[in-house]
Write a protein that holds these residues in place. Structure first.
Motif, PDB file in Angstrom:
ATOM      1  N   THR A  48       0.841  -1.166  -0.001  1.00 45.17           N
ATOM      2  CA  THR A  48      -0.084   0.023  -0.119  1.00 45.17           C
ATOM      3  C   THR A  48       0.752   1.204  -0.057  1.00 45.17           C
ATOM      4  OG1 THR A  48       0.003   0.058   2.389  1.00 45.17           O
ATOM      5  CG2 THR A  48      -1.769  -1.298   1.058  1.00 45.17           C
ATOM      6  N   GLN A  49       0.096   2.401  -0.460  1.00 49.17           N
ATOM      7  CA  GLN A  49       1.009   3.605  -0.306  1.00 49.17           C
ATOM      8  C   GLN A  49       1.460   3.733   0.996  1.00 49.17           C
ATOM      9  OE1 GLN A  49      -0.737   6.664  -2.810  1.00 49.17           O
ATOM     10  NE2 GLN A  49      -0.777   8.218  -1.279  1.00 49.17           N
ATOM     11  N   GLU A  50       0.614   3.531   2.189  1.00 46.72           N
ATOM     12  CA  GLU A  50       1.238   3.780   3.266  1.00 46.72           C
ATOM     13  C   GLU A  50       2.420   3.155   3.766  1.00 46.72           C
ATOM     14  OE1 GLU A  50      -1.938   3.394   2.389  1.00 46.72           O
ATOM     15  OE2 GLU A  50      -2.425   5.503   2.520  1.00 46.72           O
ATOM     16  N   TYR A  86      11.564  -4.500  -1.428  1.00 45.31           N
ATOM     17  CA  TYR A  86      11.018  -3.131  -1.002  1.00 45.31           C
ATOM     18  C   TYR A  86      11.691  -1.928  -1.704  1.00 45.31           C
ATOM     19  CZ  TYR A  86       9.650   0.588   2.199  1.00 45.31           C
ATOM     20  OH  TYR A  86       9.031   1.891   2.762  1.00 45.31           O
ATOM     21  N   PHE A  87      12.900  -2.040  -1.732  1.00 46.33           N
ATOM     22  CA  PHE A  87      13.939  -1.262  -2.465  1.00 46.33           C
ATOM     23  C   PHE A  87      13.208  -0.930  -4.017  1.00 46.33           C
ATOM     24  CE2 PHE A  87      17.284   0.392  -5.030  1.00 46.33           C
ATOM     25  CZ  PHE A  87      17.881   1.288  -4.255  1.00 46.33           C
ATOM     26  N   LYS A  88      13.023  -1.958  -4.729  1.00 44.20           N
ATOM     27  CA  LYS A  88      12.781  -1.922  -6.009  1.00 44.20           C
ATOM     28  C   LYS A  88      11.050  -1.154  -6.224  1.00 44.20           C
ATOM     29  CE  LYS A  88      13.850  -6.087  -6.923  1.00 44.20           C
ATOM     30  NZ  LYS A  88      13.999  -7.438  -7.724  1.00 44.20           N
ATOM     31  N   ASN A  89      10.432  -1.810  -5.313  1.00 43.94           N
ATOM     32  CA  ASN A  89       9.008  -1.413  -5.415  1.00 43.94           C
ATOM     33  C   ASN A  89       8.762  -0.150  -5.203  1.00 43.94           C
ATOM     34  OD1 ASN A  89       8.053  -3.794  -6.116  1.00 43.94           O
ATOM     35  ND2 ASN A  89       7.542  -4.495  -4.015  1.00 43.94           N
ATOM     36  N   LYS A  90       9.531   0.636  -4.012  1.00 41.92           N
ATOM     37  CA  LYS A  90       9.609   1.890  -3.641  1.00 41.92           C
ATOM     38  C   LYS A  90      10.100   2.772  -4.688  1.00 41.92           C
ATOM     39  CE  LYS A  90      10.178   5.275   0.304  1.00 41.92           C
ATOM     40  NZ  LYS A  90      10.356   5.416   1.606  1.00 41.92           N
ATOM     41  N   ALA A  91      11.411   2.117  -5.421  1.00 41.08           N
ATOM     42  CA  ALA A  91      12.038   3.048  -6.389  1.00 41.08           C
ATOM     43  C   ALA A  91      10.953   3.187  -7.802  1.00 41.08           C
ATOM     44  CB  ALA A  91      13.266   2.438  -6.733  1.00 41.08           C
ATOM     45  N   SER A  92      10.301   2.165  -7.813  1.00 42.54           N
ATOM     46  CA  SER A  92       9.293   2.340  -8.980  1.00 42.54           C
ATOM     47  C   SER A  92       8.132   3.367  -8.530  1.00 42.54           C
ATOM     48  CB  SER A  92       8.661   1.073  -9.283  1.00 42.54           C
ATOM     49  OG  SER A  92       7.853   1.088 -10.329  1.00 42.54           O
ATOM     50  N   PHE A  93       7.676   3.188  -7.371  1.00 36.43           N
ATOM     51  CA  PHE A  93       6.693   4.101  -6.807  1.00 36.43           C
ATOM     52  C   PHE A  93       7.034   5.504  -6.694  1.00 36.43           C
ATOM     53  CE2 PHE A  93       5.140   6.460  -2.871  1.00 36.43           C
ATOM     54  CZ  PHE A  93       3.713   6.027  -3.190  1.00 36.43           C
ATOM     55  N   LEU A  94       8.319   5.756  -6.537  1.00 39.79           N
ATOM     56  CA  LEU A  94       8.566   7.396  -6.502  1.00 39.79           C
ATOM     57  C   LEU A  94       8.885   7.513  -7.937  1.00 39.79           C
ATOM     58  CD1 LEU A  94      11.392   7.220  -3.533  1.00 39.79           C
ATOM     59  CD2 LEU A  94       9.045   8.090  -3.480  1.00 39.79           C
ATOM     60  N   THR A 111      -0.513  -3.682  -9.754  1.00 41.96           N
ATOM     61  CA  THR A 111      -0.899  -2.429  -8.957  1.00 41.96           C
ATOM     62  C   THR A 111      -1.087  -1.163  -9.618  1.00 41.96           C
ATOM     63  OG1 THR A 111      -0.416  -1.010  -6.739  1.00 41.96           O
ATOM     64  CG2 THR A 111       1.399  -2.331  -7.908  1.00 41.96           C
ATOM     65  N   ASN A 112      -1.615  -0.064  -9.286  1.00 38.90           N
ATOM     66  CA  ASN A 112      -1.520   1.231  -9.866  1.00 38.90           C
ATOM     67  C   ASN A 112      -0.398   2.091  -9.379  1.00 38.90           C
ATOM     68  OD1 ASN A 112      -3.584   0.997 -11.673  1.00 38.90           O
ATOM     69  ND2 ASN A 112      -5.354   1.686  -9.929  1.00 38.90           N
ATOM     70  N   LEU A 113       0.345   1.472  -8.032  1.00 38.29           N
ATOM     71  CA  LEU A 113       1.256   2.008  -7.270  1.00 38.29           C
ATOM     72  C   LEU A 113       2.618   2.129  -8.098  1.00 38.29           C
ATOM     73  CD1 LEU A 113       0.188   1.544  -3.904  1.00 38.29           C
ATOM     74  CD2 LEU A 113      -0.391   3.566  -5.164  1.00 38.29           C
ATOM     75  N   TYR A 114       3.102   1.160  -8.628  1.00 40.65           N
ATOM     76  CA  TYR A 114       4.309   0.896  -9.235  1.00 40.65           C
ATOM     77  C   TYR A 114       4.128  -0.209 -10.310  1.00 40.65           C
ATOM     78  CZ  TYR A 114       3.943  -2.685  -5.262  1.00 40.65           C
ATOM     79  OH  TYR A 114       3.606  -3.697  -4.589  1.00 40.65           O
ATOM     80  N   GLY A 115       5.514  -0.497 -10.933  1.00 40.63           N
ATOM     81  CA  GLY A 115       5.463  -1.402 -11.884  1.00 40.63           C
ATOM     82  C   GLY A 115       6.106  -2.563 -11.300  1.00 40.63           C
TER      83      GLY A 115
END
Length: 366
Positions: free
Chosen positions: A2-4, A152-160, A189-193
């Motif tokens: 999730t975004q949070e 987490y690193f990859k997902n958050k990098a994509s999210f940012l 998900t819409n949040l990241y690739g």
């Protein structure tokens, strides 16, 4: 996720200064994303080939300030020269991501960036540029929180990266990346690739992309404006449904290696993208006469040779020619003999699909 979950807890480490460097590629969408909601959320899912050679290299040097600033503190250099014109876009990006990287106003950043492809070549650099910058900031956060997992690193990098440029979220990994919630794609998900999770036939794993630079000029309509015109578009609902349907079909196409159906979907997606532009209000046309000449030459060549050459388009006049490794010699000869003449100054770029962004080791600058 999730975004949070991308909002960090207090960091266990303190970092005074350092330098990080990442090289991140561009990508070319097969199923196009056109239209977005608030906070860079896509109106429909998309899938892309990650490229290899067309990339941005970004180095970020950081030094902790004596006290947290009220504004973001950074210098920006492009191709070795100060680039004031790029700073407002970086300011906007930093404002969007500050909630998820609360350390940003604690440091002064020196951002040095360059592209492997010629400036104003007509290749959209926002995907490679924003993903590279997001990865640099994530490397600093990894220093502050060494227990961070690789996923987490990859997902958050994509999210940012998505918050800087939507398509940038598809440049973190390769070779096929999907972005946007799709009921039949696990983990989407819409949040990241995400790396495409389904089976992919070997024929798609060494695909080539030759980019014909038909028009290197400034686009008459920005992508942001174009996306916004989908809000009241008379065919928006049908277009979004088409994207979902094409993703459903591609699952079988990728599994079986069905190149004929792959070509039909990819070319239809490219033409639909431009049809949306031509039927919006206000309407606009980004393709050029030479774009159409090349498309017709490709269709003629494919009909005669039965080779699996096809084209796709981004939001511009330039053409990406896609073809499998096994046909590269014949297709490349055709490009040189018949198509280069339609390019501005006969310029084109040879690329192929790649595995995603890579960190480059650098020594800390004291």
């Amino acid at each position: 996720m999730t975004q949070e979950e991308f909002i960090p807890l207090p960091y266990p480490n303190t970092v005074v200064e350092g330098v990080v460097k990442w090289k991140s590629p561009s990508n070319i969408a097969l199923v196009k994303y056109w239209g977005k909601k608030e906070n860079q959320i896509p109106a429909n899912p998309s899938i892309s080939f990650t490229l290899n050679a067309c990339a941005t290299t970004t180095k970020v040097s950081y030094k902790k300030l004596n006290a947290k600033g009220t504004d973001f503190s950074f210098d920006l250099f492009f191709e070795g020269k100060p680039k004031e014109g790029f700073k407002p876009k970086i300011e906007t990006f930093l404002t969007r991501i500050e909630e998820y990287l609360p350390f940003l106003k604690n440091y002064h950043f020196t951002i040095e960036t360059s592209n492997s492809f010629p400036h104003s070549s007509g290749i959209a650099s926002s995907a490679s540029a924003m993903s590279a910058l997001a990865l640099c900031f994530m490397s600093l956060e990894k220093e502050l929180n060494p227990d961070m997992t690789a996923d987490y690193f990859k997902n958050k990098a994509s999210f940012l990266a998505r918050l800087g440029s939507g398509s940038a979220c598809r440049s973190i990994e390769g070779t096929l990346v999907q972005w946007g919630k799709h009921k039949n794609t696990s983990g989407s998900t819409n949040l990241y690739g995400i790396k495409y999770p389904n089976k992919v036939h070997p024929i798609f794993k060494n695909y080539h992309d030759t980019i014909l630079l038909v028009d290197k000029g400034q686009k008459q309509v920005s992508s942001t404006v174009g996306h916004n015109l989908m809000h009241n578009h008379p065919y928006a609902a049908q277009r979004f449904a088409q994207a979902h349907k094409n993703l459903d079909e591609l699952e079988t196409v990728f599994k079986e290696g069905n190149l004929k159906r792959f070509i039909e979907i990819v070319e239809s997606e490219a033409l639909t993208l431009h049809a949306m532009m031509m039927t919006s209000m206000p309407y606009f046309i980004l393709i050029k006469p030479n774009t159409l000449e090349i498309i017709n030459k490709i269709w003629e060549f494919r009909a005669i040779t039965k080779l699996n050459i096809c084209f796709t388009l981004d939001a511009g006049a330039n053409i990406h020619i896609l073809y499998p490794e096994s046909e590269k010699e014949q297709v490349y000869q055709f490009i040189k003999d018949k198509l280069v003449v339609y390019c501005e100054n006969e310029q084109y770029l040879c690329d192929r699909i790649g595995v995603g962004a890579k960190q480059i080791k650098v020594k800390s600058e004291k």
